[in-house]
Scaffold this motif. Structure first.
Motif: not given
Lengths: 287, 303
Positions: A243-247, A250-253, B134-140
């Motif tokens: 989740g933190a990674f996705y955020e 999201g802010v292009l970091q 491998a974590p799906g979102l990372v791979l995506g």
């Protein structure tokens, strides 16, 4: 023309590699490269070597908390799915006498897993919600005065949703390894004077180990890599590593997200390697 | 495999020869109850959303049920307000079919390869496990970045297809391992002794015996693709698949049309399950009948 054993083996895995290299190896390499690069903070990535992204990840106390939460959910989900999955599979293999019926019930277990994960998760809302069936029922019988708040949008709801979604990943491989047990072995053990508990401890459990390990690999990798269930079912109160990674993305970091992605990938790989050390799946299979 | 049985020779003989009860042991009833509870927990929430999807205009997200109509299904199919349901549904089915076919063929080939050791097999095996875990979102996101670097346009039938295969293929190969471990190599050796060449052995011996297992691989390939979210999120390109559509609906639609979507997608699933189960039953029936026919011929020759 006679092909050597090695050539036949490689020819048969060429299609597999033709998928794995562009869609697993290359993307991981791209992320690895990005994790060592600099950014302007607006999505621009510069090919300048830096370790800053990693020092950022490792010195943040947030990282520790995120991993603690995610490990907790992984562990709880693993325990519940393994226990439930084992007994369901055991029931189907050893107690249902008709093979067609067992297969039918097995498929009945898998049907819900064919619908969207997200829909399945949302389907708990009419049950667990403040005005949901469970709270209404309990209030109706007078067991509680106030609706139970911890049922939905809580860590409890997260675990419920995970177990609901992932028990199938235990049932299928355990069902498979239990079906492989020769029923005559069980008969022989009983004839030799073993109690049914002995049969369970010394025959069935050891022989289901590879199935449980296989299921554990799926459960661990899915829960560690999930962000959606935690996000929705915890009501936003609990964060997760992805989740933190996705955020961050999201802010292009990208570079700092890439560094935490590499860390997560390594952690997941190590956990899976640990499971593979306990049970050598390849050895189990070549038997 | 270590199946240790405590060999206790000192046990009284009476225990060894005790007559086994012909009825069900008590554990059967306990486990049957547990199984029933599991099914209730599995289906209960889903059934509640199917019921709630048939409410009328006044319907909300929780019980009690308000009215009865097909309003929210109509909304789903004819209202663009709730998103591009039909398009994403068609794309998801198409993608799932593609993924299923590729997964079955490639997993079967890989399964054949891994039956015997070959140089570098461990490397391929761990590469596969790596892709699986491998974590799906990372791979995506990695695939998305790689496509951008190469100047390629991400779309559901290229990048999303590959992203999903990177997850369904290792899965399929592992299921294949489980299926093949029940395959007795002597059957193939017997065919070799009778003069069958490699392709005949695969076509006439291995494939028919493993057919039910391949149906299982197909079932898994379809499910995993049809539901896939994390790997598809960043790789689907401009057009959404069904799970992505549902995801955006959860964020902005708070009407029972979300539930009616769940109902529709379950109807599709029931259809596919029925198809798979039906084909397995057909395969089994065909086997027994051909075995009986062979036996009849055999007996006929003797007489």
């Amino acid at each position: 023309m006679k092909l050597s054993r090695n050539a036949v083996g490689w020819l048969n895995v060429v299609p597999l590699l033709a998928i794995l290299i562009p869609f697993f190896v290359v993307p991981i390499c791209v992320i690895l490269a990005v994790s060592f690069m600099e950014t302007d903070g607006f999505g621009g990535i510069f090919p300048v070597f830096t370790l800053e992204n990693y020092t950022g990840v490792f010195t943040s106390s947030l990282t520790f908390n995120l991993y603690y939460e995610t490990f907790k959910f992984t562990f709880l989900t693993l325990i519940f799915t393994a226990v439930i999955g084992f007994w369901i599979a055991y029931f189907l293999v050893f107690h249902v006498r008709s093979k067609i019926l067992a297969m039918g019930l097995f498929l009945v277990c898998t049907v819900p897993f064919w619908t969207s994960n997200i829909i399945r998760m949302i389907s708990w809302i009419p049950l667990l919600g403040k005005e949901g069936l469970i709270n209404m029922g309990l209030q109706g019988t007078g067991a509680i005065d106030q609706p139970l708040e911890f049922l939905l949008f809580s860590p409890f709801a997260v675990v419920v949703a995970y177990v609901h979604q992932l028990t199938i990943f235990m049932i299928v491989p355990v069902f498979n390894s239990l079906s492989r047990i020769d029923k005559r072995v069980v008969e022989a053990a009983l004839d030799a004077g073993a109690s049914r508990l002995d049969v369970m401890r010394f025959v069935i459990l050891p022989m289901s180990k590879s199935g449980i390990a296989l299921g554990a690999i799926f459960v661990v990798s899915i829960v560690m890599g999930d962000f959606f269930v935690v996000k929705v079912m915890s009501g936003g109160g609990t964060a997760s590593v992805v989740g933190a990674f996705y955020e961050d993305v999201g802010v292009l970091q990208y570079p700092s997200a890439a560094a935490s992605a590499i860390l997560l990938t390594i952690v997941v790989m190590l956990m899976v390697a640990a499971i593979l050390r306990v049970v050598d799946i390849r050895k189990e299979i070549s038997l | 495999m270590t199946a240790r049985i405590p060999g206790d020779s000192a046990k009284p003989a009476s225990r060894v020869v005790r007559p086994r009860a012909s009825g069900r042991p008590w554990t059967f009833y306990v486990l049957a109850g547990f199984f029933t509870l599991y099914l209730i927990a599995l289906y209960g929430p889903m059934i509640s959303i199917y019921i709630l999807s048939f409410q009328d205009l006044k319907g909300g997200l929780v019980f009690p049920m308000r009215g009865f109509s097909l309003h929210w299904f109509h909304e789903l199919f004819y209202q663009t307000r709730t998103g591009d349901f039909s398009g994403s549904f068609r794309r998801s089915i198409g993608l799932a079919v593609l993924v299923t076919v590729i997964t079955v063929v490639f997993s079967f080939m890989a399964g054949l390869a891994f039956r015997k050791r070959f140089r570098g097999d461990t490397f391929v095996f761990y590469l596969m496990i790596g892709s699986l875990v491998a974590p799906g979102l990372v791979l995506g996101i990695g695939i998305g970045l790689a496509f951008t670097l190469l100047g390629l346009q991400a779309s559901w039938y290229t990048s999303a297809l590959g992203a999903q295969l990177s997850w369904t293929l290792p899965f399929g190969v592992l299921v294949m391992f489980a299926v093949m471990s029940r395959f007795n190599n002597q059957w193939e050796e017997a065919a070799r002794d009778l003069g069958a060449n490699a392709s005949q052995r695969v076509r006439l011996v291995v494939l028919p015996i493993l057919a039910p297992g391949l149906v299982a691989v197909a079932l898994f390939g379809f499910t995993l693709s049809y539901d896939e979210f994390a790997r598809t999120l960043q790789t689907a390109g401009p057009l959404n698949t069904l799970p992505l559509e549902i995801w955006s609906m959860t964020l902005n639609v708070t009407s029972p049309s979300l539930y009616s979507l769940g109902t529709v997608s379950t109807v599709v699933s029931f259809f596919i399950i029925g198809l798979s189960l039906g084909s397995i039953v057909l395969i089994q029936r065909h086997r027994t009948s051909s075995r009986r026919a062979a036996l009849d011929v055999h007996i006929g020759e003797k007489q």
